[in-house]
Write a protein that holds these residues in place. Structure first.
Motif, PDB file in Angstrom:
ATOM      1  N   GLU A  80       0.829  -1.208   0.000  1.00 19.06           N
ATOM      2  CA  GLU A  80       0.000   0.000   0.000  1.00 19.06           C
ATOM      3  C   GLU A  80       0.862   1.257   0.000  1.00 19.06           C
ATOM      4  O   GLU A  80       0.575   2.209  -0.733  1.00 19.06           O
ATOM      5  CB  GLU A  80      -0.927   0.010   1.220  1.00 19.06           C
ATOM      6  CG  GLU A  80      -2.067  -0.978   1.150  1.00 19.06           C
ATOM      7  CD  GLU A  80      -2.892  -1.002   2.421  1.00 19.06           C
ATOM      8  OE1 GLU A  80      -2.769  -0.077   3.270  1.00 19.06           O
ATOM      9  OE2 GLU A  80      -3.674  -1.946   2.580  1.00 19.06           O
ATOM     10  N   CYS A  81       1.918   1.247   0.799  1.00 16.69           N
ATOM     11  CA  CYS A  81       2.812   2.414   0.864  1.00 16.69           C
ATOM     12  C   CYS A  81       3.497   2.639  -0.481  1.00 16.69           C
ATOM     13  O   CYS A  81       3.603   3.785  -0.932  1.00 16.69           O
ATOM     14  CB  CYS A  81       3.855   2.231   1.962  1.00 16.69           C
ATOM     15  SG  CYS A  81       3.198   2.445   3.625  1.00 16.69           S
ATOM     16  N   GLU A  82       3.946   1.573  -1.111  1.00 24.42           N
ATOM     17  CA  GLU A  82       4.599   1.705  -2.416  1.00 24.42           C
ATOM     18  C   GLU A  82       3.633   2.261  -3.456  1.00 24.42           C
ATOM     19  O   GLU A  82       4.003   3.120  -4.257  1.00 24.42           O
ATOM     20  CB  GLU A  82       5.159   0.355  -2.859  1.00 24.42           C
ATOM     21  CG  GLU A  82       6.385  -0.066  -2.066  1.00 24.42           C
ATOM     22  CD  GLU A  82       6.838  -1.486  -2.347  1.00 24.42           C
ATOM     23  OE1 GLU A  82       6.202  -2.199  -3.159  1.00 24.42           O
ATOM     24  OE2 GLU A  82       7.842  -1.892  -1.739  1.00 24.42           O
ATOM     25  N   GLU A  83       2.384   1.791  -3.430  1.00 20.00           N
ATOM     26  CA  GLU A  83       1.380   2.310  -4.354  1.00 20.00           C
ATOM     27  C   GLU A  83       1.107   3.786  -4.096  1.00 20.00           C
ATOM     28  O   GLU A  83       0.991   4.583  -5.036  1.00 20.00           O
ATOM     29  CB  GLU A  83       0.090   1.495  -4.244  1.00 20.00           C
ATOM     30  CG  GLU A  83       0.207   0.090  -4.803  1.00 20.00           C
ATOM     31  CD  GLU A  83      -1.007  -0.776  -4.500  1.00 20.00           C
ATOM     32  OE1 GLU A  83      -1.972  -0.298  -3.866  1.00 20.00           O
ATOM     33  OE2 GLU A  83      -0.991  -1.958  -4.907  1.00 20.00           O
ATOM     34  N   ASN A  84       1.003   4.148  -2.828  1.00 18.56           N
ATOM     35  CA  ASN A  84       0.772   5.553  -2.473  1.00 18.56           C
ATOM     36  C   ASN A  84       1.946   6.429  -2.885  1.00 18.56           C
ATOM     37  O   ASN A  84       1.750   7.550  -3.376  1.00 18.56           O
ATOM     38  CB  ASN A  84       0.499   5.695  -0.972  1.00 18.56           C
ATOM     39  CG  ASN A  84      -0.858   5.161  -0.576  1.00 18.56           C
ATOM     40  OD1 ASN A  84      -1.779   5.097  -1.383  1.00 18.56           O
ATOM     41  ND2 ASN A  84      -0.986   4.762   0.677  1.00 18.56           N
ATOM     42  N   LEU A  85       3.157   5.925  -2.702  1.00 22.19           N
ATOM     43  CA  LEU A  85       4.335   6.693  -3.106  1.00 22.19           C
ATOM     44  C   LEU A  85       4.383   6.880  -4.614  1.00 22.19           C
ATOM     45  O   LEU A  85       4.737   7.965  -5.101  1.00 22.19           O
ATOM     46  CB  LEU A  85       5.611   6.007  -2.611  1.00 22.19           C
ATOM     47  CG  LEU A  85       5.884   6.137  -1.109  1.00 22.19           C
ATOM     48  CD1 LEU A  85       7.052   5.244  -0.703  1.00 22.19           C
ATOM     49  CD2 LEU A  85       6.150   7.576  -0.729  1.00 22.19           C
ATOM     50  N   LYS A  86       4.004   5.856  -5.372  1.00 22.49           N
ATOM     51  CA  LYS A  86       3.962   5.978  -6.830  1.00 22.49           C
ATOM     52  C   LYS A  86       2.959   7.051  -7.240  1.00 22.49           C
ATOM     53  O   LYS A  86       3.226   7.850  -8.142  1.00 22.49           O
ATOM     54  CB  LYS A  86       3.597   4.640  -7.476  1.00 22.49           C
ATOM     55  CG  LYS A  86       4.717   3.649  -7.496  1.00 22.49           C
ATOM     56  CD  LYS A  86       4.285   2.344  -8.149  1.00 22.49           C
ATOM     57  CE  LYS A  86       5.374   1.298  -8.058  1.00 22.49           C
ATOM     58  NZ  LYS A  86       4.953   0.016  -8.638  1.00 22.49           N
TER      59      LYS A  86
ATOM     60  N   LEU B  82       1.956   9.617  -5.419  1.00 20.61           N
ATOM     61  CA  LEU B  82       2.514  10.919  -5.049  1.00 20.61           C
ATOM     62  C   LEU B  82       3.592  11.352  -6.034  1.00 20.61           C
ATOM     63  O   LEU B  82       3.660  12.537  -6.407  1.00 20.61           O
ATOM     64  CB  LEU B  82       3.071  10.875  -3.625  1.00 20.61           C
ATOM     65  CG  LEU B  82       2.029  10.817  -2.506  1.00 20.61           C
ATOM     66  CD1 LEU B  82       2.712  10.613  -1.161  1.00 20.61           C
ATOM     67  CD2 LEU B  82       1.171  12.072  -2.493  1.00 20.61           C
ATOM     68  N   ASP B  83       4.429  10.420  -6.476  1.00 25.07           N
ATOM     69  CA  ASP B  83       5.452  10.743  -7.469  1.00 25.07           C
ATOM     70  C   ASP B  83       4.803  11.214  -8.767  1.00 25.07           C
ATOM     71  O   ASP B  83       5.274  12.171  -9.391  1.00 25.07           O
ATOM     72  CB  ASP B  83       6.353   9.535  -7.745  1.00 25.07           C
ATOM     73  CG  ASP B  83       7.313   9.248  -6.608  1.00 25.07           C
ATOM     74  OD1 ASP B  83       7.545  10.151  -5.771  1.00 25.07           O
ATOM     75  OD2 ASP B  83       7.828   8.117  -6.545  1.00 25.07           O
ATOM     76  N   HIS B  84       3.727  10.559  -9.166  1.00 27.92           N
ATOM     77  CA  HIS B  84       3.004  10.957 -10.373  1.00 27.92           C
ATOM     78  C   HIS B  84       2.466  12.385 -10.229  1.00 27.92           C
ATOM     79  O   HIS B  84       2.616  13.213 -11.137  1.00 27.92           O
ATOM     80  CB  HIS B  84       1.862   9.971 -10.647  1.00 27.92           C
ATOM     81  CG  HIS B  84       0.936  10.410 -11.725  1.00 27.92           C
ATOM     82  ND1 HIS B  84       1.283  10.400 -13.059  1.00 27.92           N
ATOM     83  CD2 HIS B  84      -0.331  10.885 -11.673  1.00 27.92           C
ATOM     84  CE1 HIS B  84       0.269  10.854 -13.766  1.00 27.92           C
ATOM     85  NE2 HIS B  84      -0.731  11.155 -12.964  1.00 27.92           N
ATOM     86  N   ILE B  85       1.870  12.672  -9.082  1.00 29.61           N
ATOM     87  CA  ILE B  85       1.326  14.014  -8.835  1.00 29.61           C
ATOM     88  C   ILE B  85       2.445  15.050  -8.843  1.00 29.61           C
ATOM     89  O   ILE B  85       2.316  16.126  -9.443  1.00 29.61           O
ATOM     90  CB  ILE B  85       0.541  14.054  -7.506  1.00 29.61           C
ATOM     91  CG1 ILE B  85      -0.723  13.195  -7.632  1.00 29.61           C
ATOM     92  CG2 ILE B  85       0.187  15.484  -7.101  1.00 29.61           C
ATOM     93  CD1 ILE B  85      -1.421  12.923  -6.308  1.00 29.61           C
ATOM     94  N   LEU B  86       3.563  14.727  -8.191  1.00 28.59           N
ATOM     95  CA  LEU B  86       4.701  15.649  -8.183  1.00 28.59           C
ATOM     96  C   LEU B  86       5.228  15.910  -9.590  1.00 28.59           C
ATOM     97  O   LEU B  86       5.535  17.060  -9.937  1.00 28.59           O
ATOM     98  CB  LEU B  86       5.823  15.105  -7.299  1.00 28.59           C
ATOM     99  CG  LEU B  86       5.636  15.284  -5.805  1.00 28.59           C
ATOM    100  CD1 LEU B  86       6.716  14.513  -5.036  1.00 28.59           C
ATOM    101  CD2 LEU B  86       5.662  16.750  -5.429  1.00 28.59           C
ATOM    102  N   ASP B  87       5.327  14.850 -10.394  1.00 26.92           N
ATOM    103  CA  ASP B  87       5.779  15.023 -11.775  1.00 26.92           C
ATOM    104  C   ASP B  87       4.852  15.964 -12.538  1.00 26.92           C
ATOM    105  O   ASP B  87       5.315  16.854 -13.263  1.00 26.92           O
ATOM    106  CB  ASP B  87       5.859  13.671 -12.494  1.00 26.92           C
ATOM    107  CG  ASP B  87       7.000  12.800 -11.996  1.00 26.92           C
ATOM    108  OD1 ASP B  87       7.912  13.325 -11.315  1.00 26.92           O
ATOM    109  OD2 ASP B  87       6.979  11.581 -12.276  1.00 26.92           O
ATOM    110  N   ARG B  88       3.567  15.777 -12.380  1.00 30.07           N
ATOM    111  CA  ARG B  88       2.601  16.641 -13.069  1.00 30.07           C
ATOM    112  C   ARG B  88       2.722  18.083 -12.590  1.00 30.07           C
ATOM    113  O   ARG B  88       2.699  19.024 -13.386  1.00 30.07           O
ATOM    114  CB  ARG B  88       1.169  16.152 -12.827  1.00 30.07           C
ATOM    115  CG  ARG B  88       0.818  14.783 -13.360  1.00 30.07           C
ATOM    116  CD  ARG B  88       0.419  14.738 -14.828  1.00 30.07           C
ATOM    117  NE  ARG B  88      -0.515  15.735 -15.264  1.00 30.07           N
ATOM    118  CZ  ARG B  88      -1.836  15.610 -15.325  1.00 30.07           C
ATOM    119  NH1 ARG B  88      -2.396  14.479 -14.943  1.00 30.07           N
ATOM    120  NH2 ARG B  88      -2.596  16.588 -15.777  1.00 30.07           N
ATOM    121  N   LEU B  89       2.854  18.266 -11.279  1.00 30.20           N
ATOM    122  CA  LEU B  89       2.993  19.624 -10.734  1.00 30.20           C
ATOM    123  C   LEU B  89       4.275  20.291 -11.212  1.00 30.20           C
ATOM    124  O   LEU B  89       4.282  21.489 -11.530  1.00 30.20           O
ATOM    125  CB  LEU B  89       2.938  19.601  -9.206  1.00 30.20           C
ATOM    126  CG  LEU B  89       1.561  19.307  -8.599  1.00 30.20           C
ATOM    127  CD1 LEU B  89       1.685  19.060  -7.104  1.00 30.20           C
ATOM    128  CD2 LEU B  89       0.594  20.444  -8.882  1.00 30.20           C
TER     129      LEU B  89
END
Length: 75
Positions: free
Chosen positions: A47-53, A55-62
């Motif tokens: 679950e943590c790995e999925e959540n981190l992925k 968040l990384d996607h959101i950060l990349d978009r931002l």
């Protein structure tokens, strides 16, 4: 509430450790507990790995949005 659960868990583990020192513990029960905790750990890790992925996607978009806005400001 979490602090209470942590203390209760520590107390139970202390009691089990004392019982083990006096050879009064069932190894099958301990192994069941170990297996349960390992399963829970694996589930939480996934679950943590999925959540981190995500968040990384959101950060990349931002970051991409920010870069576009900075390019507009330079023009």
């Amino acid at each position: 509430m979490m602090e209470f659960l942590k203390k209760a868990t520590e107390w139970v583990l202390d009691q089990e450790e004392k019982a083990a020192q006096n050879c009064r513990i069932d190894l099958k029960d301990v192994q069941k507990q170990i297996n349960l905790i390992l399963e829970k750990r694996e589930k939480l890790q996934k679950e943590c790995e999925e959540n981190l992925k995500e968040l990384d996607h959101i950060l990349d978009r931002l970051e991409a949005i920010k870069a576009k806005e900075e390019a507009c400001q330079r023009s």
